[in-house]
Design a protein around this motif. Structure first.
Motif, PDB file in Angstrom:
ATOM      1  N   TYR A  73       0.827  -1.204   0.000  1.00 53.59           N
ATOM      2  CA  TYR A  73       0.000   0.000   0.000  1.00 53.59           C
ATOM      3  C   TYR A  73       0.864   1.258   0.000  1.00 53.59           C
ATOM      4  N   TYR A  74       1.898   1.272   0.827  1.00 51.63           N
ATOM      5  CA  TYR A  74       2.760   2.450   0.940  1.00 51.63           C
ATOM      6  C   TYR A  74       3.491   2.728  -0.369  1.00 51.63           C
ATOM      7  N   VAL A  75       3.982   1.690  -1.015  1.00 53.68           N
ATOM      8  CA  VAL A  75       4.753   1.871  -2.246  1.00 53.68           C
ATOM      9  C   VAL A  75       3.863   2.298  -3.405  1.00 53.68           C
ATOM     10  N   TYR A  76       2.641   1.766  -3.491  1.00 52.57           N
ATOM     11  CA  TYR A  76       1.810   2.010  -4.661  1.00 52.57           C
ATOM     12  C   TYR A  76       0.774   3.106  -4.497  1.00 52.57           C
ATOM     13  N   LYS A  77       0.709   3.762  -3.329  1.00 53.11           N
ATOM     14  CA  LYS A  77      -0.247   4.861  -3.226  1.00 53.11           C
ATOM     15  C   LYS A  77       0.267   6.029  -4.060  1.00 53.11           C
ATOM     16  N   GLN A  78      -0.609   6.863  -4.546  1.00 53.60           N
ATOM     17  CA  GLN A  78      -0.293   7.837  -5.581  1.00 53.60           C
ATOM     18  C   GLN A  78       0.789   8.830  -5.160  1.00 53.60           C
ATOM     19  N   ARG A  79       0.705   9.387  -3.979  1.00 54.32           N
ATOM     20  CA  ARG A  79       1.672  10.407  -3.564  1.00 54.32           C
ATOM     21  C   ARG A  79       3.079   9.822  -3.491  1.00 54.32           C
ATOM     22  N   THR A  80       3.214   8.656  -2.886  1.00 54.05           N
ATOM     23  CA  THR A  80       4.524   8.031  -2.753  1.00 54.05           C
ATOM     24  C   THR A  80       5.046   7.612  -4.120  1.00 54.05           C
ATOM     25  N   LYS A  81       4.157   7.129  -4.971  1.00 53.07           N
ATOM     26  CA  LYS A  81       4.578   6.708  -6.298  1.00 53.07           C
ATOM     27  C   LYS A  81       5.132   7.888  -7.076  1.00 53.07           C
ATOM     28  N   ASP A  82       4.492   9.049  -6.971  1.00 55.34           N
ATOM     29  CA  ASP A  82       4.997  10.243  -7.650  1.00 55.34           C
ATOM     30  C   ASP A  82       6.359  10.646  -7.116  1.00 55.34           C
ATOM     31  N   GLU A  83       6.547  10.567  -5.795  1.00 55.59           N
ATOM     32  CA  GLU A  83       7.836  10.919  -5.207  1.00 55.59           C
ATOM     33  C   GLU A  83       8.930   9.943  -5.634  1.00 55.59           C
ATOM     34  N   MET A  84       8.576   8.690  -5.796  1.00 60.33           N
ATOM     35  CA  MET A  84       9.564   7.697  -6.203  1.00 60.33           C
ATOM     36  C   MET A  84       9.907   7.825  -7.681  1.00 60.33           C
TER      37      MET A  84
END
Length: 49
Positions: free
Chosen positions: A27-38
């Motif tokens: 969930y943490y890796v694929y949520k939108q905000r984190t995905k954009d940061e990555m």
């Protein structure tokens, strides 16, 4: 409690705990905000070329 009861509790809780941990990480890796940061460094490297 004797050792066999503690072992039974440990064995019955380790799989659900592992599933919850993997689910939270996913969930943490694929949520939108984190995905954009990555993804930012990838796009920044592409822009520099």
């Amino acid at each position: 409690m004797d050792d066999s009861n503690l072992l039974l509790i440990y064995k019955s809780l380790r799989l659900p705990l592992l599933v919850l941990a993997i689910g939270y990480i996913t969930y943490y890796v694929y949520k939108q905000r984190t995905k954009d940061e990555m993804e930012k460094p990838k796009y920044r490297m592409l822009e520099e070329d």
